[in-house]
Structures are given as C-alpha cells and as structure tokens.
Write an enzyme that holds these catalytic residues in place. Structure first.
Site, PDB file in Angstrom:
ATOM      1  N   THR A 231      11.068  57.539  35.633  1.00  0.00           N
ATOM      2  CA  THR A 231      10.143  56.509  35.153  1.00  0.00           C
ATOM      3  C   THR A 231      10.092  56.439  33.630  1.00  0.00           C
ATOM      4  O   THR A 231       9.986  55.356  33.052  1.00  0.00           O
ATOM      5  CB  THR A 231       8.726  56.807  35.718  1.00  0.00           C
ATOM      6  OG1 THR A 231       8.795  56.696  37.133  1.00  0.00           O
ATOM      7  CG2 THR A 231       7.680  55.854  35.186  1.00  0.00           C
TER       8      THR A 231
ATOM      9  N   SER B  36      14.836  60.632  40.078  1.00  0.00           N
ATOM     10  CA  SER B  36      15.038  62.083  40.216  1.00  0.00           C
ATOM     11  C   SER B  36      15.302  62.505  41.653  1.00  0.00           C
ATOM     12  O   SER B  36      15.838  63.583  41.901  1.00  0.00           O
ATOM     13  CB  SER B  36      13.867  62.858  39.619  1.00  0.00           C
ATOM     14  OG  SER B  36      12.703  62.687  40.392  1.00  0.00           O
TER      15      SER B  36
ATOM     16  N   THR C 156       9.565  62.371  37.655  1.00  0.00           N
ATOM     17  CA  THR C 156       8.563  63.372  38.037  1.00  0.00           C
ATOM     18  C   THR C 156       8.662  63.784  39.511  1.00  0.00           C
ATOM     19  O   THR C 156       8.133  64.826  39.896  1.00  0.00           O
ATOM     20  CB  THR C 156       7.138  62.841  37.783  1.00  0.00           C
ATOM     21  OG1 THR C 156       6.967  61.636  38.529  1.00  0.00           O
ATOM     22  CG2 THR C 156       6.894  62.598  36.314  1.00  0.00           C
ATOM     23  N   ASP C 157       9.335  62.964  40.322  1.00  0.00           N
ATOM     24  CA  ASP C 157       9.320  63.221  41.767  1.00  0.00           C
ATOM     25  C   ASP C 157       9.867  64.602  42.132  1.00  0.00           C
ATOM     26  O   ASP C 157       9.365  65.259  43.044  1.00  0.00           O
ATOM     27  CB  ASP C 157      10.119  62.148  42.515  1.00  0.00           C
ATOM     28  CG  ASP C 157       9.401  60.802  42.554  1.00  0.00           C
ATOM     29  OD1 ASP C 157       8.222  60.737  42.167  1.00  0.00           O
ATOM     30  OD2 ASP C 157      10.022  59.814  42.979  1.00  0.00           O
TER      31      ASP C 157
HETATM   32  N1  ASP Z   1      10.659  57.740  40.993  1.00  0.00           N
HETATM   33  C1  ASP Z   1      10.566  58.343  39.696  1.00  0.00           C
HETATM   34  C2  ASP Z   1      11.558  59.489  39.592  1.00  0.00           C
HETATM   35  O1  ASP Z   1      11.245  60.605  39.956  1.00  0.00           O
HETATM   36  C3  ASP Z   1       9.180  58.790  39.453  1.00  0.00           C
HETATM   37  C4  ASP Z   1       8.933  59.290  38.074  1.00  0.00           C
HETATM   38  O2  ASP Z   1       9.784  59.407  37.224  1.00  0.00           O
HETATM   39  O3  ASP Z   1       7.758  59.569  37.831  1.00  0.00           O
HETATM   40  O4  ASP Z   1      12.640  59.269  39.114  1.00  0.00           O
END
Ligand code: ASP
Length: 332
Positions: A9, A53, A85-86
């Site tokens: 993100t 991720s 973050t995932d």
């Molecule tokens: N879907 C995103 C990822 O993990 C979520 C994020 O970056 O917060 O790539």
C-alpha cells in the site's frame, strides 16, 4: 543507510480514476516523500519488487535477507524495508532469523495509500529511517516501525484490517516509540538464538499451517504427505489443545514430518504441563509434537520452513524451537 522497497500500500497508486490502487512506486519515490525531513541521514535506494505482500514467497525473503546482509557488510549503518502490511510480520521475523547483524534493520509499510487523506506512509517511513539511524536500535534484532511505535519482529502482528495502528505485540507490547524525531527504546529484547544459517538454504519447502476449529476432525491432515508438505504447524485451541479425534492422526504425522504445536490465540506461550486429557498439550508433546513456545502459528511456520530449507532434521528442528524459545524468555 539502505532503503529497499517491495511494494504494498505504501507504494500503491491508481492507473486511472476508479480502478483501485496497485503497487507501482519505487524506493526513490518513497524516499522523495520524506526528503525534506531526513536531516543528515544519507539513504541509498533499491526497488526490489512492486508487489502486494501476499505475493511474496519465503524464497523471495531469503533473497531479501541476503541483499540486506550484503548492504550491511558493505558499510550501510542500517536498513529499512518498505513493504505491504499484510505479511509484514512474517517477512520481518524471517529477516530476524536470517540477517543476524547488530546494525538496525527496520520494516515498515502503510495502511493508507499515498492518495488517501491522511496517508501514513511518509510518517511511517520517516519513523523507520529514524529508528534505523539510531544507535539505540543496535543489537535488538529486526524491528517493525509504524504509527510511531517500535515492535520486535518476533512478537508483532497485524491486528486490524484498516486501522493505522494495526500493529501490536499482544504478548509484550511495543518496545519503543518515535517522538520528536528520536527513537526512544524502552525495552531491549534478548538476542535470539541463531537458529538458521541463510547460506545453507537453497529452496524453502512447503509447510502447512493448520488452524483448529470447533467440530473439525482434522481430515486434511491425512493428505499432508500426498500434497508434498514437509512439515506442519498446528494452531491449537487456547494453551495448545486439539479435539481428541485428531490426536492419533497427529501422532502418526509427527513420526513422519516435524509437527509444531502453537496456539491460535496469538499471544502467550504454549503450555507444557497443565492439562492431561486426550488432545491436551501434555498428550500432544508426548506424541512427538514440538512446542512453538512463545511463537505464534505464522511465525512458527516461518521458522520451521527456514529450518527445513536449511536441511535441518527432526532433532535439529526440535532443538532449534526450544533454543529460540529459551533465548527470548527467562521463565524459571
Ligand atoms: N494489500 C497490501 C499489501 O500487503 C496491504 C498493505 O500494504 O497494507 O501489499
């Protein structure tokens, strides 16, 4: 200092209005958002990937760990990894096991993409760089910095789908904070046992994470070997319990591949000596399951996968889990 970006993100923009954001920005774009606030910190940038991720593999993370080690060995005072973050908690813990440097390595990301109101990426990136540049962050293992908090990779988890303060360490709390441009470290986690030699890993094999649910008989466990899994992490109920109906299958499985017992609660140690019924922690450990100790299921899967990738046998796996647990806790 080196900044390595992987996507997520924090790096996501929309190609056209109303199409949804996807990871497109690189490390230089991210660094530009905080350029005016860096003071004297010099940062080299590397765009390694531009992916969500969830698309990262543990083999990608082994490659990342080798790159981070190389940057640190060639003089970088610290490293920041910016990613989605995932799966951040798993990547950060894998780096913790593989990088083994006293220089700070800090993982960060964002919950709001750059065109969202109140985007948190720049503040998180600046916080991560601040921590990675701080002498107080040396010798702490890999850290995670978001939302002005600093967490130890071994304890941190994503706990909310959208909250900017989604990262928490339910067992211990954060070890520090970022305020007024300074990293403030309040707790210093002990050095983690050096369980995995990154040089020995060629390919990370598949490991199943199996979470117990009420009424499930565990029939999937019958297929573990057919499906090519080389190890299993069982997230049991509470202190490490499974339904009695699963016990025989798990015991047979543990004779063939390493089976690690964690808790689906996500905090606290797996019990060792309290309950005595079929499917209790005493029963399962007696049947050859390996205690995850303080590690949650996802982190146990990372450790087991990397150990098997480094060709550890069953006895070495059991020894590594016990020593990682002992190195991080001082239970008497
Ligand atoms: N879907 C995103 C990822 O993990 C979520 C994020 O970056 O917060 O790539």
């Amino acid at each position: 200092m080196t900044l390595i970006s992987l996507g997520g993100t924090i790096a996501s923009t929309a190609a056209a209005h109303g199409t949804g954001v996807v990871p497109q920005l690189g490390a230089k774009d991210l660094l530009d958002t905080v350029a005016g606030a860096l003071n004297d910190v010099e940062v080299d940038v590397v765009t390694a990937l531009r992916v969500p991720s969830g698309d990262l593999s543990l083999d990608d993370v082994v490659g990342l760990a080798r790159d981070v080690r190389e940057h640190l060995e060639h003089g970088a005072h610290g490293a920041v990894v910016a990613q989605g973050t995932d799966t951040l908690e798993e990547v950060a813990f894998a780096l913790d096991l593989l990088v083994r440097s006293d220089r700070p390595v800090v993982v960060t990301g964002a919950m709001r993409h750059p065109s969202d109101v109140g985007a948190d990426g720049p503040a998180n990136l600046l916080g991560a760089i601040t921590v990675a540049a701080s002498p107080s962050a040396r010798s702490l293992g890999v850290l995670v910095a978001l939302s002005d908090e600093v967490h130890a990779a071994r304890f941190v988890r994503k706990t909310n789908t959208t909250n900017v303060s989604t990262f928490a360490s339910p067992t211990t709390g954060p070890i520090g904070r970022v305020a007024e441009g300074l990293a403030r470290i309040y707790l210093r986690p002990p050095r983690l046992y050096d369980a995995v030699d990154v040089a020995r890993i060629d390919r990370v094999p598949p490991v199943l994470l199996f979470s117990c649910a009420v009424g499930d008989d565990g029939r999937l466990l019958e297929r573990v070997s057919d499906l090519g899994y080389m190890g299993v992490v069982v997230e049991g109920f509470g202190g490490g319990h499974v339904p009695a109906i699963m016990v025989q299958r798990l015991g047979e499985l543990a004779a063939r591949v390493p089976v690690v017992l964690a808790s689906r609660t996500g905090a606290g140690d797996v019990l060792a000596s309290t309950y005595g019924y079929d499917g209790s922690e005493r029963d399962l450990l007696g049947r050859g399951l390996i205690s995850a100790g303080f590690l949650d299921g996802r982190k146990s899967r990372v450790l087991l996968s990397l150990l098997l990738g480094a060709h550890a046998d069953a006895a070495e796996v059991a020894n590594a889990f016990a020593r990682v647990h002992r190195s991080a806790t001082t239970a008497r």
